[in-house]
Design a protein around this motif. Structure first.
Motif, PDB file in Angstrom:
ATOM      1  N   GLY A 113       0.801  -1.217   0.000  1.00  0.00           N
ATOM      2  CA  GLY A 113       0.000   0.000   0.000  1.00  0.00           C
ATOM      3  C   GLY A 113       0.837   1.271   0.000  1.00  0.00           C
ATOM      4  O   GLY A 113       1.992   1.278   0.426  1.00  0.00           O
ATOM      5  N   CYS A 114       0.207   2.354  -0.454  1.00  0.00           N
ATOM      6  CA  CYS A 114       0.907   3.646  -0.522  1.00  0.00           C
ATOM      7  C   CYS A 114       0.706   4.486   0.732  1.00  0.00           C
ATOM      8  O   CYS A 114       1.499   5.374   1.038  1.00  0.00           O
ATOM      9  CB  CYS A 114       0.424   4.438  -1.737  1.00  0.00           C
ATOM     10  SG  CYS A 114      -1.299   5.013  -1.599  1.00  0.00           S
ATOM     11  N   CYS A 173      -6.215   3.236   1.111  1.00  0.00           N
ATOM     12  CA  CYS A 173      -5.294   3.143   2.246  1.00  0.00           C
ATOM     13  C   CYS A 173      -5.756   4.010   3.414  1.00  0.00           C
ATOM     14  O   CYS A 173      -5.684   3.594   4.582  1.00  0.00           O
ATOM     15  CB  CYS A 173      -3.883   3.542   1.821  1.00  0.00           C
ATOM     16  SG  CYS A 173      -3.050   2.323   0.769  1.00  0.00           S
ATOM     17  N   ASP A 187      -5.503  -1.068   2.710  1.00  0.00           N
ATOM     18  CA  ASP A 187      -4.302  -0.990   1.879  1.00  0.00           C
ATOM     19  C   ASP A 187      -4.083  -2.245   1.042  1.00  0.00           C
ATOM     20  O   ASP A 187      -3.293  -2.229   0.100  1.00  0.00           O
ATOM     21  CB  ASP A 187      -3.064  -0.689   2.729  1.00  0.00           C
ATOM     22  CG  ASP A 187      -2.880  -1.629   3.906  1.00  0.00           C
ATOM     23  OD1 ASP A 187      -2.194  -2.650   3.741  1.00  0.00           O
ATOM     24  OD2 ASP A 187      -3.401  -1.331   4.993  1.00  0.00           O
ATOM     25  N   CYS A 215      -4.946  -1.104  -2.409  1.00  0.00           N
ATOM     26  CA  CYS A 215      -4.358   0.202  -2.734  1.00  0.00           C
ATOM     27  C   CYS A 215      -4.661   0.602  -4.175  1.00  0.00           C
ATOM     28  O   CYS A 215      -4.533  -0.194  -5.101  1.00  0.00           O
ATOM     29  CB  CYS A 215      -2.852   0.148  -2.509  1.00  0.00           C
ATOM     30  SG  CYS A 215      -1.987   1.686  -2.910  1.00  0.00           S
ATOM     31  N   ASN A 237       0.341  -4.582  -6.590  1.00  0.00           N
ATOM     32  CA  ASN A 237       0.219  -4.371  -5.142  1.00  0.00           C
ATOM     33  C   ASN A 237       0.615  -5.576  -4.308  1.00  0.00           C
ATOM     34  O   ASN A 237       0.561  -5.505  -3.087  1.00  0.00           O
ATOM     35  CB  ASN A 237      -1.235  -3.997  -4.806  1.00  0.00           C
ATOM     36  CG  ASN A 237      -1.387  -3.403  -3.425  1.00  0.00           C
ATOM     37  OD1 ASN A 237      -0.544  -2.641  -2.983  1.00  0.00           O
ATOM     38  ND2 ASN A 237      -2.435  -3.786  -2.723  1.00  0.00           N
TER      39      ASN A 237
END
Length: 347
Positions: free
Chosen positions: A89-90, A96, A101, A104, A110
């Protein structure tokens, strides 16, 4: 470096490949300390999911030491001991920020792959990696096992309980007695469930289920399982069902054993392309779930719970192997001789 590959269905082997390098500013190169085999890896090992000869391993759980970081990485540095979640996840997209997440929206890659190896390139590492205090030698092997579960199975079990909205006093059914199902029992207990019905048919898994908090067990399958679970709940059904398998039968049972308005927390990798949604409609059954929010849960709850000794999910690892013995690690799980195979890669 050494990396595992699927030689063919039913056989793993090690090959020598180039050590990974930084290819993007948010890459992190990690020296793998411990990895493992996941139940989802067995879909390829068994040949149920087609796999080409010498295909990269599907391993996605690791703890290790940061070796090198890309220019955009500021959250970890070489020498840090980290959990490498299977999700990347970012930390700032809508998914998120909402605590999902595992879904994401910033990346189309991912998920981890190929981590049954001596080194890995962890993409999008700025937010996803979770730092562990100290270094591996500070921890017992038992603690390292529990830390490794935080890369996937403990977080996935927790995700099932979270999306099923398990609350204090609830009656919960857990479908599946693999590592995720067993960790879901831990999670249900963490959330305050007063009654937890496991579904194990294996003595070693049932013993661990009870140790983790299961109060009842139903070993039957199909309609017989539905009948017995309904009897245990006085014909009412469970408040929540945690589906940790993904097969058609498991999903069907999960849909039938919840009370009206129950939430089905699905984290078993689905292998059911079609599903009857008419019956759940008339029961107001809520279906939720998907890839776990690993980083979110580790940072908010699970890492502290492990470090404080509140939970010990590492007990799902019932046999250890070296990376050289990766085929035996897969075979042990495939033959139900091992609940989850623990793979020692580096010190």
């Amino acid at each position: 470096m050494k990396s595992a590959v699927f030689a063919k269905a039913g056989q793993m082997k090690l090959i020598d490949i180039d050590k990974p390098t930084i290819q993007a500013p948010d890459d992190v190169i990690i020296r793998v300390v411990r990895t493992c085999v996941c139940g989802s890896d067995l879909w390829y090992y068994k040949g149920i999911n087609p796999v080409e000869a010498n295909a990269e391993n599907s391993g996605h759980e690791a703890i290790g030491i940061v070796e090198e970081v890309g220019d955009a990485i500021t959250t970890v540095k070489p020498g840090d001991f980290v959990i490498a979640p299977f999700t990347h996840g970012c930390g700032h997209c809508a998914a998120c920020r909402a605590g999902f997440d595992g879904s994401c929206q910033s990346h189309d890659n991912n998920f981890s792959n190929g981590v049954q190896a001596e080194y890995i390139r962890f993409t999008h590492g700025q937010w996803a990696l979770v730092k562990i205090p100290g270094k591996p030698s500070d921890y017992s092997e038992g603690m390292l096992k529990s830390l490794l579960t935080l890369a996937d199975v403990m977080a996935t079990g927790y995700h099932a309980a979270r999306v099923a909205n398990v609350n204090a006093g609830d009656t919960v059914v857990v479908m599946g007695d693999g590592a995720v199902g067993l960790c879901a029992i831990i999670a249900a207990k963490m959330c305050g469930a007063k009654r937890i019905i496991s579904t194990s048919r294996h003595a070693d898994r049932l013993a661990l289920a009870k140790e983790f908090g299961a109060t009842d067990n139903v070993a039957d399958r199909g309609d017989d399982a539905v009948k017995k679970i309904m009897e245990l709940t006085n014909g009412t059904g469970a408040d929540a069902v945690l589906e940790c398998v993904g097969t058609e039968q498991s999903t069907d049972t999960a849909m039938k054993v919840g009370r009206p308005g129950a939430i089905i927390g699905r984290v078993g990798l689905p292998h059911t392309p079609k599903q009857d949604m008419t019956t759940p409609f008339y029961k107001n059954t809520i279906v939720a779930g998907g890839p776990a929010s690993v980083t979110t849960y580790d940072k908010a709850v699970l890492l502290k719970a492990v470090l404080d000794g509140e939970i010990n999910p590492g007990k799902v690892f019932t046999k250890s192997f070296s990376l050289d013995d990766i085929d035996a690690a897969y075979k042990g799980m495939d033959q139900r001789q091992v609940i989850k195979s623990y793979v020692i890669v580096n010190d």
